[in-house]
Design an enzyme around this catalytic site. Structure first.
Site, PDB file in Angstrom:
ATOM      1  N   TYR A  52       0.847  -1.202   0.000  1.00 45.78           N
ATOM      2  CA  TYR A  52       0.000   0.000   0.000  1.00 45.78           C
ATOM      3  C   TYR A  52       0.879   1.248   0.000  1.00 45.78           C
ATOM      4  CZ  TYR A  52      -4.058  -3.009   0.946  1.00 45.78           C
ATOM      5  OH  TYR A  52      -5.036  -3.969   0.862  1.00 45.78           O
ATOM      6  N   SER A 216     -13.508  -3.073  -0.394  1.00 47.63           N
ATOM      7  CA  SER A 216     -14.235  -2.209  -1.344  1.00 47.63           C
ATOM      8  C   SER A 216     -15.752  -2.292  -1.129  1.00 47.63           C
ATOM      9  CB  SER A 216     -13.866  -2.533  -2.790  1.00 47.63           C
ATOM     10  OG  SER A 216     -12.590  -2.014  -3.091  1.00 47.63           O
ATOM     11  N   PHE A 227     -20.072   3.346  -5.847  1.00 48.47           N
ATOM     12  CA  PHE A 227     -21.424   3.304  -6.441  1.00 48.47           C
ATOM     13  C   PHE A 227     -22.357   4.316  -5.781  1.00 48.47           C
ATOM     14  CE2 PHE A 227     -21.142  -0.397  -3.483  1.00 48.47           C
ATOM     15  CZ  PHE A 227     -22.090  -0.036  -2.535  1.00 48.47           C
TER      16      PHE A 227
END
Ligand SMILES: NC(=O)c1ccc[n+]([C@@H]2O[C@H](COP(=O)([O-])OP(=O)(O)OC[C@H]3O[C@@H](n4cnc5c(N)ncnc54)[C@H](OP(=O)(O)O)[C@@H]3O)[C@@H](O)[C@H]2O)c1
Length: 306
Positions: A52, A216, A227
Site C-alpha cells: 500500500y 471495497s 457506487f
C-alpha cells in the site's frame, strides 16, 4: 461498536475494521487523527499490506505508533504479502519472511497479529509457505495466518501443509460486487449470475470458521469508483436513499449495514480516510435491515433472483 471473537483465535475484534490502503498520501498528522478517531469509535482492527503506497501506508502508521506507543496494545494489526509490484506474485519462503521483516520495521512493531497472503501465486508451493509461516510464528513475528482472494481449494491445499489454521479470507464484496452471493441464489440456472466463479467460497468459509473480510464495500469496481451517487446505479441509490432517510444515516452506512446483515459475520474493511465518513460508516452497527430491505437492496443493484 460490536466485537466478535475471531474463530480459532483469542482475538476479540471490532465488527468493522479500518483499511489503510488509501492513507499513503496523507500527512502523519492526518493519519494520527484518523487512527485516533477509529480507536475512539471502538475500531481495534487495522488492515495493511506491504504494497500500500509502496510501503508508505505502513510507514505512516508506524510514525503514529512512535508518537503513541500506548496504541499498540489496543490494536489488532493485520498485514499482507505476496504481491510483487510490476512482477506479480511471490510466495517463496525467503520472500514472505523478508516482506514481514520489512513490514514490522515500517509499522514500528515487534509482531503483527495476522498475516495474509494477498493474492494467489500460481508458482507458490504450500510446503514452502508453511515453512515460512512456521519460522514467523516461532520467532513471534506473526500470531495468526490467513489469505486474501483465495478459492476454497487453494485454502485447503495450503491447510494440508500448514500447521496453523487459516482464519481469514479477505475478499471483494459489496451490494454491487456480490459474486459469491449471486451464484448460490441462482444455482442451476442458465443465467450468468449462476456462474460459480469462486468455488463456493462463501459457504466454504462458513463451514470452516474462516472469517470473510469484505474489501471495497462502497466501490462498484476500480474503474467505476464508488457506487454511491454513481449515475449507473440509479435504482440502487434510490433504495439506499430511502433507507438512509428511514434510519437517519447516510447511503454508505446502509451499504455497510447490508454486509453486516449477512449471517456469515462478515467483517467490512473500511477504506475511507475521511473522519466524517468513518463516523458515518460505523453507525451501520446500529442499523438492522429487515430481510425485505436486504433483498430490496440486492435487486436494486441490478441483479435478478429466480
Ligand atoms: N485484499 C485485497 O485485495 C484488497 C484490495 C483492495 C482493498 N483492500 C483493503 O480494503 C480496504 C478498503 O478498500 P477500498 O478503499 O477500495 O474500499 P471502500 O471502503 O469501498 O472505499 C472506496 C472509496 O469510497 C469512499 N468512501 C468510503 N466510505 C465512504 C462513506 N462512508 N461515505 C462516502 N464515501 C465513502 C472513500 O473515499 P473517502 O476517503 O473520501 O471517504 C474511498 O476512496 C483498503 O483500505 C484495504 O485495506 C484489500
Amino acid at each position: 461498536m460490536e466485537y466478535i471473537q475471531l474463530p480459532k483465535t483469542d482475538l476479540n475484534v471490532s465488527r468493522i475494521a479500518l483499511g489503510c490502503m488509501r492513507i499513503a498520501d496523507k500527512s502523519v498528522d492526518e493519519v494520527e487523527m484518523l487512527v485516533k478517531k477509529a480507536l475512539d469509535l471502538g475500531i481495534n482492527f487495522f488492515d495493511h499490506a506491504d504494497i500500500y503506497g509502496g510501503g508508505k501506508s505502513e510507514e505512516l502508521f508506524g510514525e503514529v505508533l512512535k508518537r503513541h506507543p500506548e496504541y499498540r496494545e489496543k490494536m489488532i494489526i493485520q498485514t499482507k504479502c505476496g504481491i510483487v509490484p510490476g512482477k506479480r506474485y511471490d510466495f517463496s519462503k525467503e520472500y514472505i519472511i523478508n516482506c514481514v521483516n520489512e513490514s514490522l520495521k515500517r509499522l514500528n512493531v515487534d509482531y503483527v497479529d495476522i498475516l495474509l497472503l494477498h493474492r494467489p501465486d500460481a508458482l507458490g508451493d504450500p510446503r514452502e509457505v508453511a515453512a515460512a509461516f512456521q519460522e514467523l510464528y516461532e520467532n513471534h513475528k506473526v500470531r495468526y495466518f490467513g489469505v486474501s482472494n483465495h478459492t476454497p481449494y487453494q485454502i485447503q491445499l495450503l491447510q494440508k501443509y500448514c500447521p496453523y489454521p487459516i482464519i481469514i479470507n479477505q475478499l471483494q464484496l459489496s451490494i454491487v460486487h456480490s459474486v459469491m452471493i449471486d451464484s448460490g441464489m441462482n444455482m442451476n440456472m442458465k443465467e450468468v449470475w449462476a456462474q460459480d466463479k469462486d468455488g463456493g467460497v462463501l459457504d466454504f468459509c462458513r463451514l470452516n470458521d474462516i472469517t470473510i473480510q469484505a474489501w471495497s464495500v462502497v466501490q462498484a469496481s476500480w474503474a467505476e469508483g464508488s457506487f454511491i451517487d454513481h449515475p449507473d446505479y440509479k435504482k440502487l441509490n434510490e433504495v439506499l436513499a430511502a433507507l438512509a432517510k428511514e434510519y437517519h444515516v447516510t447511503k454508505a452506512t446502509i451499504a455497510i449495514a447490508w454486509l453486516l446483515r449477512h449471517p456469515a459475520m462478515i467483517q467490512p474493511i473500511l477504506g475511507t480516510t475521511s473522519l466524517q465518513h468513518l463516523e458515518e460508516s460505523v453507525q451501520a452497527i446500529d442499523v438492522h435491515l429487515t430481510r425485505q430491505q436486504w433483498y430490496d437492496l440486492y435487486l436494486a443493484s441490478g441483479k435478478p433472483l429466480p
